[in-house]
Write a protein that holds these residues in place. Sequence first.
Motif, short mmCIF file in Angstrom:
data_model
loop_
_atom_site.label_atom_id
_atom_site.label_comp_id
_atom_site.label_asym_id
_atom_site.label_seq_id
_atom_site.Cartn_x
_atom_site.Cartn_y
_atom_site.Cartn_z
N GLY A 170 0.81 -1.21 0.00
CA GLY A 170 0.00 0.00 0.00
C GLY A 170 0.84 1.25 0.00
N ALA A 228 -4.02 4.10 0.65
CA ALA A 228 -4.67 2.97 -0.03
C ALA A 228 -3.82 1.74 0.17
CB ALA A 228 -4.85 3.25 -1.52
N GLU A 229 -4.46 0.57 0.16
CA GLU A 229 -3.71 -0.68 0.21
C GLU A 229 -4.47 -1.76 -0.53
OE1 GLU A 229 -3.02 -1.62 4.31
OE2 GLU A 229 -5.07 -2.28 4.67
N THR A 288 -4.54 -6.22 -1.13
CA THR A 288 -4.07 -7.54 -0.74
C THR A 288 -3.59 -8.31 -1.97
OG1 THR A 288 -6.19 -8.63 -1.06
CG2 THR A 288 -5.81 -7.57 1.08
N SER A 291 -8.13 -7.33 -3.02
CA SER A 291 -9.04 -6.50 -2.23
C SER A 291 -8.36 -5.18 -1.92
CB SER A 291 -9.41 -7.22 -0.94
OG SER A 291 -10.11 -8.41 -1.22
N THR A 292 -9.14 -4.11 -2.00
CA THR A 292 -8.56 -2.78 -1.83
C THR A 292 -9.23 -2.01 -0.71
OG1 THR A 292 -10.05 -1.86 -3.50
CG2 THR A 292 -7.89 -2.59 -4.25
N TYR A 293 -8.48 -1.05 -0.19
CA TYR A 293 -8.98 -0.09 0.80
C TYR A 293 -8.48 1.28 0.37
CZ TYR A 293 -9.02 2.94 4.82
OH TYR A 293 -9.21 4.03 5.63
N TYR A 294 -9.37 2.27 0.48
CA TYR A 294 -9.00 3.66 0.21
C TYR A 294 -9.44 4.56 1.36
CZ TYR A 294 -8.44 2.17 -4.67
OH TYR A 294 -8.03 1.54 -5.82
N ASP A 324 -11.08 7.81 2.81
CA ASP A 324 -12.22 8.56 2.28
C ASP A 324 -11.78 9.75 1.44
OD1 ASP A 324 -14.37 8.10 5.21
OD2 ASP A 324 -14.03 6.84 3.44
N LYS A 351 -11.00 8.43 -2.20
CA LYS A 351 -11.94 7.56 -2.92
C LYS A 351 -12.47 8.24 -4.16
CE LYS A 351 -13.72 4.65 0.80
NZ LYS A 351 -14.87 4.37 1.69
#
Length: 116
Positions: A35, A49-50, A52, A56-59, A61, A64
């Motif tokens: 990330g 952001a990261e 896997t 699968s992602t995460y941002y 807010d 985004k």
Amino acid sequence: QVQLVESGGGLVQAGGSLRLSCAASGTIFNFNVMGWYRRAPGKQRELVAEITGGGSTYYADSVKGRFIISRDNAKNTVSLQMNSLKPEDTAVYYCHGRSSRYTNYWGQGTQVTVSS
């Protein structure tokens, strides 16, 4: 010795785009998670952001809909496409990788400056 090397930072006008890239060397394993973090002047480091190994992602807010993270598991690289940049995105961006043994690895950081 595991190293993460970033590239792609620079100066851009508000509304512009930049792409950050990070390549891992010195390792034969793939990171469970890769990330990007950033640290703006006078602020704490924050997760941007990261992603896997499974995609699968995460941002955060704040990014985004503007930033897109991607990775190439075969090449052990991670990238961050940053669009519609704002002055508040100005920061040093750090590449991060976490192994299956929960060891954290960091790049040296790359400066992103967005002018208004």
